[in-house]
Motif scaffolding. Structure first.
Motif, PDB file in Angstrom:
ATOM      1  N   ALA A  63     -18.531   0.909  -4.863  1.00 34.33           N
ATOM      2  CA  ALA A  63     -17.627   1.469  -5.417  1.00 34.33           C
ATOM      3  C   ALA A  63     -18.040   3.230  -4.211  1.00 34.33           C
ATOM      4  O   ALA A  63     -18.133   3.322  -3.895  1.00 34.33           O
ATOM      5  CB  ALA A  63     -16.767   2.411  -6.588  1.00 34.33           C
ATOM      6  N   SER A 100      -1.852  -2.480  -0.508  1.00 34.73           N
ATOM      7  CA  SER A 100      -0.934  -2.702  -2.311  1.00 34.73           C
ATOM      8  C   SER A 100      -1.304  -4.244  -2.466  1.00 34.73           C
ATOM      9  O   SER A 100      -0.887  -5.090  -0.449  1.00 34.73           O
ATOM     10  CB  SER A 100      -0.437  -2.257  -1.753  1.00 34.73           C
ATOM     11  OG  SER A 100      -0.182  -0.627  -1.297  1.00 34.73           O
ATOM     12  N   MET A 154      -1.780  -2.223  -7.565  1.00 38.29           N
ATOM     13  CA  MET A 154      -2.268  -0.539  -6.998  1.00 38.29           C
ATOM     14  C   MET A 154      -2.517  -0.873  -5.302  1.00 38.29           C
ATOM     15  O   MET A 154      -1.812  -1.348  -4.525  1.00 38.29           O
ATOM     16  CB  MET A 154      -3.796  -1.875  -7.393  1.00 38.29           C
ATOM     17  CG  MET A 154      -3.865  -1.833  -8.675  1.00 38.29           C
ATOM     18  SD  MET A 154      -5.796  -2.960  -8.992  1.00 38.29           S
ATOM     19  CE  MET A 154      -5.976  -4.693  -8.633  1.00 38.29           C
ATOM     20  N   ASN A 155      -3.001   0.164  -5.205  1.00 40.60           N
ATOM     21  CA  ASN A 155      -2.941   1.002  -4.285  1.00 40.60           C
ATOM     22  C   ASN A 155      -4.784   1.237  -3.841  1.00 40.60           C
ATOM     23  O   ASN A 155      -5.340   1.678  -4.566  1.00 40.60           O
ATOM     24  CB  ASN A 155      -2.389   2.067  -3.692  1.00 40.60           C
ATOM     25  CG  ASN A 155      -0.716   1.821  -3.974  1.00 40.60           C
ATOM     26  OD1 ASN A 155      -0.705   0.640  -3.308  1.00 40.60           O
ATOM     27  ND2 ASN A 155      -0.521   2.534  -3.678  1.00 40.60           N
ATOM     28  N   MET A 156      -5.656   0.027  -2.934  1.00 36.94           N
ATOM     29  CA  MET A 156      -6.856   0.792  -2.995  1.00 36.94           C
ATOM     30  C   MET A 156      -7.070   1.231  -1.205  1.00 36.94           C
ATOM     31  O   MET A 156      -6.227   0.667  -0.131  1.00 36.94           O
ATOM     32  CB  MET A 156      -7.582  -1.151  -3.053  1.00 36.94           C
ATOM     33  CG  MET A 156      -7.444  -0.894  -5.018  1.00 36.94           C
ATOM     34  SD  MET A 156      -7.563  -2.808  -4.662  1.00 36.94           S
ATOM     35  CE  MET A 156      -6.623  -3.619  -4.231  1.00 36.94           C
ATOM     36  N   TYR A 157      -7.636   1.912  -1.271  1.00 44.90           N
ATOM     37  CA  TYR A 157      -8.945   2.072  -0.012  1.00 44.90           C
ATOM     38  C   TYR A 157     -10.015   1.225   0.857  1.00 44.90           C
ATOM     39  O   TYR A 157     -10.810   0.990  -0.228  1.00 44.90           O
ATOM     40  CB  TYR A 157      -9.068   3.002   1.075  1.00 44.90           C
ATOM     41  CG  TYR A 157      -9.340   3.831   1.902  1.00 44.90           C
ATOM     42  CD1 TYR A 157      -8.042   4.376   2.467  1.00 44.90           C
ATOM     43  CD2 TYR A 157     -10.397   3.825   2.719  1.00 44.90           C
ATOM     44  CE1 TYR A 157      -8.524   4.992   3.633  1.00 44.90           C
ATOM     45  CE2 TYR A 157     -10.306   4.153   3.613  1.00 44.90           C
ATOM     46  CZ  TYR A 157      -9.508   4.589   4.595  1.00 44.90           C
ATOM     47  OH  TYR A 157      -9.433   5.340   5.892  1.00 44.90           O
ATOM     48  N   LEU A 185     -14.461   0.679  -1.234  1.00 45.77           N
ATOM     49  CA  LEU A 185     -13.406   0.197  -2.480  1.00 45.77           C
ATOM     50  C   LEU A 185     -12.825   1.342  -2.378  1.00 45.77           C
ATOM     51  O   LEU A 185     -14.294   2.088  -3.933  1.00 45.77           O
ATOM     52  CB  LEU A 185     -12.832  -0.877  -3.179  1.00 45.77           C
ATOM     53  CG  LEU A 185     -12.168  -0.809  -3.973  1.00 45.77           C
ATOM     54  CD1 LEU A 185     -11.762  -2.403  -3.941  1.00 45.77           C
ATOM     55  CD2 LEU A 185     -12.347  -0.289  -5.650  1.00 45.77           C
ATOM     56  N   HIS A 186     -11.910   1.830  -3.022  1.00 41.06           N
ATOM     57  CA  HIS A 186     -11.862   3.555  -3.740  1.00 41.06           C
ATOM     58  C   HIS A 186     -10.093   3.573  -4.172  1.00 41.06           C
ATOM     59  O   HIS A 186      -9.479   2.564  -3.398  1.00 41.06           O
ATOM     60  CB  HIS A 186     -11.945   4.641  -2.612  1.00 41.06           C
ATOM     61  CG  HIS A 186     -11.392   6.063  -3.683  1.00 41.06           C
ATOM     62  ND1 HIS A 186     -11.996   6.208  -4.313  1.00 41.06           N
ATOM     63  CD2 HIS A 186     -10.272   6.205  -3.522  1.00 41.06           C
ATOM     64  CE1 HIS A 186     -11.002   7.731  -4.909  1.00 41.06           C
ATOM     65  NE2 HIS A 186      -9.657   7.546  -4.416  1.00 41.06           N
ATOM     66  N   ARG A 187     -10.302   3.245  -5.891  1.00 41.78           N
ATOM     67  CA  ARG A 187      -8.837   2.827  -6.481  1.00 41.78           C
ATOM     68  C   ARG A 187      -7.509   3.986  -5.976  1.00 41.78           C
ATOM     69  O   ARG A 187      -8.346   5.421  -6.509  1.00 41.78           O
ATOM     70  CB  ARG A 187      -8.544   2.796  -7.345  1.00 41.78           C
ATOM     71  CG  ARG A 187      -9.073   1.139  -7.601  1.00 41.78           C
ATOM     72  CD  ARG A 187      -9.327   0.526  -8.487  1.00 41.78           C
ATOM     73  NE  ARG A 187     -10.157  -0.499  -9.719  1.00 41.78           N
ATOM     74  CZ  ARG A 187     -10.763  -1.043  -8.778  1.00 41.78           C
ATOM     75  NH1 ARG A 187     -11.227  -0.449  -7.367  1.00 41.78           N
ATOM     76  NH2 ARG A 187     -11.097  -2.478  -9.144  1.00 41.78           N
ATOM     77  N   LEU A 188      -7.053   4.149  -5.157  1.00 41.57           N
ATOM     78  CA  LEU A 188      -6.098   5.415  -5.319  1.00 41.57           C
ATOM     79  C   LEU A 188      -4.955   5.505  -6.658  1.00 41.57           C
ATOM     80  O   LEU A 188      -4.366   4.708  -7.018  1.00 41.57           O
ATOM     81  CB  LEU A 188      -5.144   5.148  -3.663  1.00 41.57           C
ATOM     82  CG  LEU A 188      -6.195   5.277  -2.640  1.00 41.57           C
ATOM     83  CD1 LEU A 188      -5.455   4.219  -1.248  1.00 41.57           C
ATOM     84  CD2 LEU A 188      -6.151   6.069  -1.750  1.00 41.57           C
ATOM     85  N   ALA A 212      -1.268   4.983  -8.063  1.00 47.37           N
ATOM     86  CA  ALA A 212      -0.182   3.804  -7.900  1.00 47.37           C
ATOM     87  C   ALA A 212       1.374   3.841  -6.988  1.00 47.37           C
ATOM     88  O   ALA A 212       1.425   4.122  -6.009  1.00 47.37           O
ATOM     89  CB  ALA A 212       0.655   3.639  -9.016  1.00 47.37           C
TER      90      ALA A 212
END
Length: 129
Positions: free
Chosen positions: A70, A100, A104-107, A122-125, A127
């Motif tokens: 994370a 995407s 969910m959208n993740m970097y 992983l970084h959750r962005l 929506a």
């Protein structure tokens, strides 16, 4: 759910250089080698270890396995990725960026460590990002 994560290494000194770079890039501390020769990292209440296999056989990476780290944002994921490459890792998958799926959208940024283990920052962005 998880108490710790451990990967095998055939060269703990090489792994220390690589994982020290990753952890320092995300605000952590360099690892410590314990009396059994295992490399240990503590960050955000989690434990990550690198060890020569106990059975004496060569360390190998798990096909289909990914270890996710994370991170606090895209900038930290990019710093993690760059530090890993500079310390002997290999960039894999698509370049770091937004993915995407499933609402969910993740970097994400992917690397293989020097022993071939697949890693992901992983970084959750939000929506709508």
């Amino acid at each position: 759910m998880y108490s710790h994560m451990m990967v095998g290494s055939n060269d703990v000194e090489r792994s220390k250089k690589f994982y020290d770079a990753l952890f320092v890039a995300t605000g952590g501390e360099p690892g410590v080698v314990d009396p059994k020769g295992r490399l240990m990292y503590l960050k955000d209440g989690a434990v990550f270890l690198v060890t020569p296999p106990i059975n004496g056989e060569p360390a190998t990476h798990g096909n289909g396995c990914t270890i996710g780290f994370a991170v606090t944002g895209p900038e930290q994921a990019d710093a993690w990725h760059e530090a890993g490459i500079a310390a002997g890792g290999k960039a894999i998958e698509d370049p770091p960026g937004v993915r995407s799926g499933g609402g969910m959208n993740m970097y994400l940024a992917y690397l293989r460590d020097p022993d071939g283990n697949k890693l992901c920052a992983l970084h959750r962005l939000p929506a709508d990002a």
